[in-house]
Design a protein around this motif. Structure first.
Motif, short mmCIF file in Angstrom:
data_model
loop_
_atom_site.label_atom_id
_atom_site.label_comp_id
_atom_site.label_asym_id
_atom_site.label_seq_id
_atom_site.Cartn_x
_atom_site.Cartn_y
_atom_site.Cartn_z
N LYS A 1 0.83 -1.20 0.00
CA LYS A 1 0.00 0.00 0.00
C LYS A 1 0.87 1.26 0.00
O LYS A 1 0.59 2.21 -0.74
CB LYS A 1 -0.94 -0.01 1.20
CG LYS A 1 -1.94 1.12 1.20
CD LYS A 1 -2.90 0.98 2.37
CE LYS A 1 -3.87 2.13 2.42
NZ LYS A 1 -4.77 2.05 3.55
N LYS A 2 1.92 1.25 0.81
CA LYS A 2 2.81 2.40 0.89
C LYS A 2 3.48 2.67 -0.46
O LYS A 2 3.54 3.81 -0.91
CB LYS A 2 3.87 2.18 1.97
CG LYS A 2 4.82 3.33 2.13
CD LYS A 2 5.85 3.06 3.20
CE LYS A 2 6.83 4.20 3.29
NZ LYS A 2 7.90 3.92 4.25
N GLU A 3 3.95 1.60 -1.10
CA GLU A 3 4.60 1.75 -2.40
C GLU A 3 3.62 2.29 -3.44
O GLU A 3 3.97 3.13 -4.26
CB GLU A 3 5.18 0.40 -2.88
CG GLU A 3 6.34 -0.10 -2.06
CD GLU A 3 5.91 -0.93 -0.85
OE1 GLU A 3 4.70 -1.12 -0.62
OE2 GLU A 3 6.80 -1.40 -0.13
N TRP A 4 2.37 1.79 -3.38
CA TRP A 4 1.37 2.26 -4.32
C TRP A 4 1.10 3.74 -4.12
O TRP A 4 1.00 4.50 -5.08
CB TRP A 4 0.07 1.45 -4.17
CG TRP A 4 -0.97 1.82 -5.18
CD1 TRP A 4 -1.10 1.34 -6.44
CD2 TRP A 4 -2.02 2.78 -5.01
NE1 TRP A 4 -2.17 1.92 -7.06
CE2 TRP A 4 -2.75 2.82 -6.21
CE3 TRP A 4 -2.42 3.61 -3.96
CZ2 TRP A 4 -3.85 3.65 -6.40
CZ3 TRP A 4 -3.52 4.44 -4.14
CH2 TRP A 4 -4.22 4.45 -5.35
N ARG A 5 0.97 4.16 -2.87
CA ARG A 5 0.72 5.58 -2.56
C ARG A 5 1.86 6.46 -3.08
O ARG A 5 1.63 7.53 -3.63
CB ARG A 5 0.56 5.79 -1.06
CG ARG A 5 -0.73 5.27 -0.51
CD ARG A 5 -1.78 6.34 -0.58
NE ARG A 5 -3.03 5.79 -0.08
CZ ARG A 5 -4.18 5.94 -0.69
NH1 ARG A 5 -4.28 6.61 -1.79
NH2 ARG A 5 -5.27 5.40 -0.19
N GLU A 6 3.09 5.99 -2.89
CA GLU A 6 4.25 6.76 -3.35
C GLU A 6 4.30 6.84 -4.87
O GLU A 6 4.69 7.87 -5.43
CB GLU A 6 5.54 6.16 -2.80
CG GLU A 6 5.70 6.35 -1.30
CD GLU A 6 6.88 5.60 -0.71
OE1 GLU A 6 7.56 4.84 -1.43
OE2 GLU A 6 7.12 5.76 0.51
N ALA A 7 3.90 5.77 -5.54
CA ALA A 7 3.91 5.74 -7.00
C ALA A 7 2.73 6.50 -7.61
O ALA A 7 2.78 6.86 -8.79
CB ALA A 7 3.91 4.29 -7.48
N ASN A 8 1.68 6.72 -6.83
CA ASN A 8 0.46 7.37 -7.32
C ASN A 8 0.01 8.49 -6.38
O ASN A 8 -1.10 8.44 -5.84
CB ASN A 8 -0.66 6.33 -7.47
CG ASN A 8 -0.29 5.23 -8.43
OD1 ASN A 8 -0.31 5.42 -9.63
ND2 ASN A 8 0.06 4.08 -7.89
N PRO A 9 0.85 9.51 -6.20
CA PRO A 9 0.52 10.54 -5.20
C PRO A 9 -0.73 11.36 -5.52
O PRO A 9 -1.37 11.89 -4.61
CB PRO A 9 1.76 11.43 -5.19
CG PRO A 9 2.39 11.23 -6.52
CD PRO A 9 2.08 9.80 -6.90
N GLY A 10 -1.13 11.42 -6.79
CA GLY A 10 -2.29 12.23 -7.17
C GLY A 10 -3.63 11.52 -7.04
O GLY A 10 -4.68 12.14 -7.18
N LEU A 11 -3.60 10.23 -6.78
CA LEU A 11 -4.85 9.47 -6.69
C LEU A 11 -5.40 9.48 -5.27
O LEU A 11 -4.66 9.28 -4.32
CB LEU A 11 -4.64 8.03 -7.16
CG LEU A 11 -4.22 7.86 -8.62
CD1 LEU A 11 -4.02 6.38 -8.95
CD2 LEU A 11 -5.23 8.48 -9.57
N LYS A 12 -6.68 9.69 -5.17
CA LYS A 12 -7.34 9.74 -3.87
C LYS A 12 -8.15 8.47 -3.65
O LYS A 12 -8.49 7.77 -4.58
CB LYS A 12 -8.29 10.95 -3.79
CG LYS A 12 -7.63 12.27 -4.06
CD LYS A 12 -6.79 12.72 -2.90
CE LYS A 12 -6.23 14.11 -3.17
NZ LYS A 12 -5.00 14.35 -2.51
N GLY A 13 -8.47 8.19 -2.41
CA GLY A 13 -9.33 7.06 -2.10
C GLY A 13 -8.54 5.80 -1.80
O GLY A 13 -7.35 5.82 -1.53
N ASN A 14 -9.25 4.69 -1.87
CA ASN A 14 -8.72 3.38 -1.52
C ASN A 14 -8.01 2.77 -2.72
O ASN A 14 -8.45 2.92 -3.86
CB ASN A 14 -9.90 2.49 -1.09
CG ASN A 14 -9.46 1.19 -0.49
OD1 ASN A 14 -8.68 0.46 -1.07
ND2 ASN A 14 -9.97 0.91 0.69
N ILE A 15 -6.93 2.05 -2.47
CA ILE A 15 -6.18 1.38 -3.54
C ILE A 15 -7.10 0.45 -4.35
O ILE A 15 -6.95 0.31 -5.55
CB ILE A 15 -4.99 0.61 -2.94
CG1 ILE A 15 -4.07 0.06 -4.04
CG2 ILE A 15 -5.44 -0.49 -2.02
CD1 ILE A 15 -2.78 -0.56 -3.51
#
Length: 73
Positions: free
Chosen positions: A2-16
């Motif tokens: 989840k952390k890696e996904w958030r770092e790779a997609n900083p502009g996306l909001k909401g749940n993975i």
């Protein structure tokens, strides 16, 4: 992950899961259910991780093959 996904997609909001494909959601649901079964059987965390990883790869491959086929109507 989840952390890696958030770092790779900083502009996306909401749940993975909001951005997952249907195949990813199917595989995730299956892994969650299988993990619960393995926990109930007393399988260690390390062994579960190995088993779940192998099964997830197999399921992903099967789902990709099915997705690529044209179905008869």
């Amino acid at each position: 992950m989840k952390k890696e996904w958030r770092e790779a997609n900083p502009g996306l909001k909401g749940n993975i899961r909001d951005y997952a494909t249907i195949n990813e959601l199917i595989c995730l649901s299956n892994m969650e259910n299988l993990n619960a079964v393995l926990i109930n059987k007393g399988v260690s965390r390390q062994e579960r991780l190995i088993k779940l990883n192998r099964i997830a790869i197999q399921q992903r491959n099967v789902l990709q093959e099915v997705e690529g086929r044209k179905l008869l109507k």
